[in-house]
Design a protein around this motif. Structure first.
Motif, PDB file in Angstrom:
ATOM      1  N   UNK A  10       0.822  -1.216   0.000  1.00 14.78           N
ATOM      2  CA  UNK A  10       0.000   0.000   0.000  1.00 14.78           C
ATOM      3  C   UNK A  10       0.850   1.259   0.000  1.00 14.78           C
ATOM      4  N   UNK A  11       2.166   1.087   0.184  1.00 12.30           N
ATOM      5  CA  UNK A  11       3.054   2.264   0.217  1.00 12.30           C
ATOM      6  C   UNK A  11       3.117   2.984  -1.135  1.00 12.30           C
ATOM      7  N   UNK A  13       0.784   3.338  -3.291  1.00 11.64           N
ATOM      8  CA  UNK A  13      -0.410   4.177  -3.434  1.00 11.64           C
ATOM      9  C   UNK A  13      -0.245   5.468  -2.628  1.00 11.64           C
ATOM     10  N   UNK A  14       0.315   5.339  -1.411  1.00 15.82           N
ATOM     11  CA  UNK A  14       0.535   6.536  -0.586  1.00 15.82           C
ATOM     12  C   UNK A  14       1.541   7.464  -1.265  1.00 15.82           C
ATOM     13  N   UNK A  15       2.572   6.868  -1.852  1.00 12.96           N
ATOM     14  CA  UNK A  15       3.603   7.650  -2.554  1.00 12.96           C
ATOM     15  C   UNK A  15       2.964   8.446  -3.700  1.00 12.96           C
ATOM     16  N   UNK A  16       2.123   7.762  -4.465  1.00 12.70           N
ATOM     17  CA  UNK A  16       1.532   8.399  -5.638  1.00 12.70           C
ATOM     18  C   UNK A  16       0.528   9.492  -5.266  1.00 12.70           C
ATOM     19  N   UNK A  17      -0.030   9.411  -4.063  1.00 12.34           N
ATOM     20  CA  UNK A  17      -0.967  10.459  -3.646  1.00 12.34           C
ATOM     21  C   UNK A  17      -0.265  11.502  -2.776  1.00 12.34           C
ATOM     22  N   UNK A  18       1.057  11.412  -2.692  1.00 12.16           N
ATOM     23  CA  UNK A  18       1.823  12.439  -1.969  1.00 12.16           C
ATOM     24  C   UNK A  18       1.730  12.316  -0.463  1.00 12.16           C
ATOM     25  N   UNK A  19       1.499  11.095   0.047  1.00 11.05           N
ATOM     26  CA  UNK A  19       1.277  10.932   1.487  1.00 11.05           C
ATOM     27  C   UNK A  19       2.461  10.330   2.246  1.00 11.05           C
ATOM     28  N   UNK A  20       3.532   9.964   1.517  1.00  9.93           N
ATOM     29  CA  UNK A  20       4.630   9.296   2.221  1.00  9.93           C
ATOM     30  C   UNK A  20       5.562  10.312   2.881  1.00  9.93           C
ATOM     31  N   UNK A  24      10.236   7.432   3.588  1.00  6.43           N
ATOM     32  CA  UNK A  24       9.511   6.449   2.764  1.00  6.43           C
ATOM     33  C   UNK A  24       9.667   6.786   1.280  1.00  6.43           C
ATOM     34  N   UNK A  29      11.581   5.233  -4.021  1.00 10.10           N
ATOM     35  CA  UNK A  29      12.308   5.558  -5.256  1.00 10.10           C
ATOM     36  C   UNK A  29      13.442   4.551  -5.502  1.00 10.10           C
ATOM     37  N   UNK A  45      -0.309   2.882 -11.113  1.00 12.10           N
ATOM     38  CA  UNK A  45      -1.055   3.620 -10.084  1.00 12.10           C
ATOM     39  C   UNK A  45      -1.116   5.095 -10.460  1.00 12.10           C
ATOM     40  N   UNK A  46       0.044   5.630 -10.854  1.00 13.44           N
ATOM     41  CA  UNK A  46       0.115   7.048 -11.212  1.00 13.44           C
ATOM     42  C   UNK A  46      -0.782   7.364 -12.407  1.00 13.44           C
TER      43      UNK A  46
END
Lengths: 270, 180
Positions: A10-11, A13-20, A24, A29, A45-46
């Motif tokens: 699920x990380x 998805x968080x990365x792509x929505x700017x939440x990490x 992280x 990356x 995802x992006x």
């Protein structure tokens, strides 16, 4: 971590929505570079989110594009970056330059993290400053109030009509002193009780005016420990007074003075 | 009138790295409405949103050398840059983040959409597909993507444990991807 575990964590998805978090983000990356499956999943995802954003697009006013293009055209600072398509061989100098730039990049990343922490720190400090500002403003308000009453006191003392009468200690309190300010124009009587003795909590100081040889109640003096003692207080008004005296009486006062409990006494000069 | 050139993502990135203004114009046409949609939902004020959009595109142009395609798609970089810029602007203007996003009447899909003109994306088709997304799935994406909420803020807003945000977001995006 295995590519499958990364994908299902699920990380991404968080990365792509700017939440990490910063850490992280760096981690993800790295994973994307290590595992092609992770990079592909992230890209999918992006793309999904990109379509989501496109589905919610709002056309801006046409003038905005003109402003943007005008601004990039006048910008003299922009430099042409030559594009290297990788076909040419890389000279040793450039290898070192590349290595140096990587080091520079890493140090700039470290500096960024530390700056980011500083910004957080600064935001915290700002909060604290705002809080202490609020409390300073409160104490300023309080001070304004006490300043007002001090001005009033000074008005009484400085008035050209006020006649000072000093009451000196006698009897039970030889060292006590009280000052009366008697307004000749209005007959108002003010007292400064700063140098009167403290009395037990069931007792109170009472001011008397001796008029035609008889003591007349002139009011109770507030000496409670709430700061009031040091303020000049208004007592009852008199047109004619032979002398002023203060006695210790029961709380609330007595109809006639207890003569053996006299603290101070004094006569007007007139 | 010259014909509009179409770019693949790779071509677009290469051209932008070479400071090609025509590519930049194409970039603007294709992404400005989507970015404007994000900014507008965060600031809820048309003029302010367009000011921020303008600033965002100047930043994209000026900082294009910082974009690293190995770290993600171009749009992800642009939207992150834009979202951060919007949050900074709101903070500097002392705006309070509006707690308006909810599953129903304030949901972004109900805001009017006036996307028009030459477009690469089948916006209407996309919107139709997205109607099948469950409200809670839309909400979590919207809070992150359109409100710039942190994980903590999202957990608080929806009323779920912090650890659940990750799994809930994954499920939502998996559903989203199925609909495209």
């Amino acid at each position: 971590m295995q590519a499958n575990d990364i994908i299902s964590s699920g990380l991404l998805e968080l990365y792509a929505t700017g939440l990490t978090s910063k850490e992280e983000t760096i981690q993800i990356e790295q994973w994307a570079k290590l595992h092609p499956e992770v990079a592909a999943e992230l890209s999918a995802i992006e793309k999904g989110l990109e379509s989501y954003a496109q589905a919610h697009a709002i056309q801006p006013a046409p003038s905005v594009k003109g402003k943007v293009l005008a601004q990039i055209n006048t910008d003299k600072k922009t430099t042409i970056i030559p594009f290297n398509n990788g076909a040419r061989s890389v000279a040793p100098f450039w290898k070192y330059a590349a290595a140096a730039s990587v080091i520079l990049f890493i140090s700039s990343a470290i500096i960024n993290v530390s700056l980011y922490n500083k910004v957080n720190e600064t935001a915290k400090n700002l909060d604290q400053t705002q809080q202490s500002l609020a409390s300073l403003q409160q104490s300023n308000e309080d001070m304004k109030g006490s300043n007002e009453s001090m001005k009033q006191d000074m008005g009484v003392v400085q008035s050209k009509y006020s006649e000072p009468v000093v009451l000196n200690g006698i009897g039970v309190a030889p060292n006590a002193v009280a000052k009366i300010f008697w307004m000749k124009n209005t007959g108002e009587v003010y007292i400064d009780p700063s140098n009167l003795p403290d009395v037990p909590s069931d007792k109170q100081l009472q001011l008397w005016a001796i008029v035609d040889g008889k003591p007349v109640d002139a009011g109770m003096i507030v000496t409670a420990n709430n700061g009031q003692k040091f303020k000049i207080q208004k007592m009852k008004s008199f047109g004619k007074v032979d002398a002023f005296a203060i006695t210790i009486e029961k709380k609330g006062g007595s109809p006639a003075p207890t003569m053996d409990q006299m603290v101070v006494m004094g006569k007007p000069t007139l | 009138m010259e014909l509009l050139k179409k770019y693949s993502e790779e071509e677009l990135i290469l051209s932008l790295q070479q400071r090609d203004q025509q590519a930049f114009s194409y970039l603007y046409d294709n992404y400005a409405p989507a970015l404007n949609g994000v900014i507008y939902r965060m600031v809820e004020e048309k003029e302010l949103a367009e000011d921020i959009l303008q600033e965002a595109f100047i930043k994209i142009w000026d900082n294009f050398t910082h974009y690293d395609s190995s770290k993600g798609r171009l749009f992800t970089w642009m939207i992150n840059l834009t979202r951060n810029l919007t949050i900074d602007t709101l903070r500097s203007k002392n705006y309070k983040k509006q707690q308006k996003i909810s599953a129903d009447e304030n949901s972004v899909s109900n805001l009017s959409n006036n996307y028009s003109g030459a477009e690469r994306f089948d916006t209407i088709g996309l919107r139709k597909n997205l109607e099948n997304l469950k409200p809670e799935q839309k909400t979590i994406i919207d809070l992150a993507y359109f409100s710039g909420y942190t994980q903590e803020e999202i957990a608080k807003e929806i009323g779920i444990p912090l650890g659940t945000v990750k799994t809930r977001m994954r499920t939502a995006i998996i559903e989203l991807r199925k609909m495209l």
